[in-house]
Design a protein around this motif. Structure first.
Motif, PDB file in Angstrom:
ATOM      1  N   ASP A  24     -18.970  13.400  -5.557  1.00 58.32           N
ATOM      2  CA  ASP A  24     -18.522  13.371  -4.167  1.00 58.32           C
ATOM      3  C   ASP A  24     -19.693  12.920  -3.302  1.00 58.32           C
ATOM      4  O   ASP A  24     -20.600  13.705  -3.015  1.00 58.32           O
ATOM      5  N   ARG A  25     -19.696  11.668  -2.943  1.00 58.54           N
ATOM      6  CA  ARG A  25     -20.812  11.104  -2.177  1.00 58.54           C
ATOM      7  C   ARG A  25     -20.269  10.195  -1.097  1.00 58.54           C
ATOM      8  O   ARG A  25     -19.136   9.729  -1.171  1.00 58.54           O
ATOM      9  N   LYS A  26     -21.142   9.911  -0.116  1.00 55.66           N
ATOM     10  CA  LYS A  26     -20.777   8.931   0.899  1.00 55.66           C
ATOM     11  C   LYS A  26     -20.656   7.572   0.196  1.00 55.66           C
ATOM     12  O   LYS A  26     -21.546   7.171  -0.559  1.00 55.66           O
ATOM     13  N   LEU A  27     -19.550   6.889   0.447  1.00 54.23           N
ATOM     14  CA  LEU A  27     -19.369   5.579  -0.196  1.00 54.23           C
ATOM     15  C   LEU A  27     -19.806   4.473   0.761  1.00 54.23           C
ATOM     16  O   LEU A  27     -19.699   4.617   1.983  1.00 54.23           O
ATOM     17  N   LYS A  85     -14.794  -0.324   0.794  1.00 56.83           N
ATOM     18  CA  LYS A  85     -15.521   0.867   1.257  1.00 56.83           C
ATOM     19  C   LYS A  85     -15.144   2.111   0.460  1.00 56.83           C
ATOM     20  O   LYS A  85     -15.634   3.198   0.756  1.00 56.83           O
ATOM     21  N   ASN A  86     -14.266   1.959  -0.512  1.00 54.91           N
ATOM     22  CA  ASN A  86     -13.715   3.137  -1.194  1.00 54.91           C
ATOM     23  C   ASN A  86     -14.006   3.188  -2.682  1.00 54.91           C
ATOM     24  O   ASN A  86     -13.284   3.854  -3.428  1.00 54.91           O
ATOM     25  N   ILE A 106     -10.808  -1.866  -9.908  1.00 58.20           N
ATOM     26  CA  ILE A 106     -10.757  -0.588  -9.166  1.00 58.20           C
ATOM     27  C   ILE A 106     -10.586  -0.808  -7.667  1.00 58.20           C
ATOM     28  O   ILE A 106     -10.270   0.116  -6.935  1.00 58.20           O
ATOM     29  N   SER A 107     -10.795  -2.032  -7.194  1.00 51.54           N
ATOM     30  CA  SER A 107     -10.684  -2.299  -5.761  1.00 51.54           C
ATOM     31  C   SER A 107      -9.226  -2.394  -5.335  1.00 51.54           C
ATOM     32  O   SER A 107      -8.383  -2.895  -6.068  1.00 51.54           O
ATOM     33  N   SER A 108      -8.972  -1.914  -4.122  1.00 47.99           N
ATOM     34  CA  SER A 108      -7.607  -2.053  -3.599  1.00 47.99           C
ATOM     35  C   SER A 108      -7.509  -3.213  -2.600  1.00 47.99           C
ATOM     36  O   SER A 108      -6.502  -3.368  -1.919  1.00 47.99           O
ATOM     37  N   GLN A 109      -8.557  -4.028  -2.508  1.00 48.46           N
ATOM     38  CA  GLN A 109      -8.504  -5.195  -1.625  1.00 48.46           C
ATOM     39  C   GLN A 109      -7.441  -6.181  -2.120  1.00 48.46           C
ATOM     40  O   GLN A 109      -7.380  -6.479  -3.316  1.00 48.46           O
ATOM     41  N   PRO A 110      -6.623  -6.698  -1.198  1.00 47.70           N
ATOM     42  CA  PRO A 110      -5.528  -7.598  -1.609  1.00 47.70           C
ATOM     43  C   PRO A 110      -5.993  -8.815  -2.405  1.00 47.70           C
ATOM     44  O   PRO A 110      -5.278  -9.292  -3.290  1.00 47.70           O
TER      45      PRO A 110
END
Ligand SMILES: [Zn+2]
Length: 239
Positions: free
Chosen positions: A9-12, A54-55, A118-122
């Motif tokens: 759990d870290r700042k992304l 960012k996620n 793993i990215s949710s970018q379109p």
């Protein structure tokens, strides 16, 4: 926020999928990079620093992968030149890299595929690789590039040096073997996502521990993507 690599759990942070440095050559001579799709025409999307998410990653993990990004950027962008071209008579036939670090380069390519999945970018939505995602993550954590045919990597380069646009990555089949295909600054990257060996015609062009690394020459007049790239260049010239 849970980092998808270390699981903590870290700042992304704003993590690039294809590293930002690979977009810089595209900005020379034009102010904004255009991202294109070779399927739906929903793009071009203006993206001056490439696409980030960012996620997905914390700063520590982004820096860990970043070492491979830096290595690949030096090899394929900064230091790549026409001196690597191999000629048959007066015709350019391929490119050849004689000196490279197999582990760093292979892990760079594997990390691109993993980051895309793993990215949710379109822009990366067509990269969906099921159980391979977890295997790739373990290889990245362990710094394990696998053998030549484990997620075998082949690289092509468009023969026309003006071709530097990005098309969205997607799955493909080469002689029925499953691959994922990415466009990176004039290169086309093929990564095998299949337990079967690469097709025979590609075996000589797989990234392997022992040099050289042969790079396929792509003619823009062949293939749908080549034609799209050519159209983009022609339009840019006419502007
Ligand atoms: Zn992390």
């Amino acid at each position: 926020m849970i980092c998808k690599l270390c699981g903590e759990d870290r700042k992304l942070i704003k993590a690039h999928i294809i590293p930002e440095g690979f977009f810089r050559p595209l900005r020379l001579g034009s102010t904004v990079l255009e991202m294109h799709s070779n399927t739906n025409g929903a793009l071009p999307k203006k993206s001056p620093i490439g696409i980030y998410d960012k996620n997905i990653l914390c700063e520590k993990c982004d820096k860990y992968i970043g070492l491979w990004d830096d290595y690949a950027h030096k090899l394929l962008i900064q230091n790549f030149s026409e001196n690597f071209a191999v000629y048959e008579g007066s015709t350019k036939a391929a490119y050849k890299i004689n000196v490279y670090d197999y582990e760093k380069l292979k892990l760079f390519f594997l990390s691109i595929l993993w980051r895309a999945t793993i990215s949710s970018q379109p822009f990366y939505k067509r990269i969906e690789i099921g159980a391979h995602e977890h295997i790739l993550k373990e290889m990245i954590i362990n710094g394990d590039p696998g053998g030549t045919y484990d997620y075998a990597v082949s690289l092509a380069k468009f023969s026309d040096p003006r071709i530097k646009e990005m098309l969205d990555p997607h799955k493909t089949r080469l002689n029925s073997i499953n691959y994922c295909q990415f466009y990176i600054t004039g290169f086309v990257l093929y990564i095998k996502t299949d337990k079967r060996n690469p097709p025979d015609f590609l075996k000589e062009f797989c990234l392997k521990r022992d040099p050289p690394f042969w790079i396929i020459l792509r003619d823009i007049d062949r293939g749908k993507d080549g034609k799209i790239m050519k159209d983009i260049v022609l339009k840019a010239i006419q502007k």
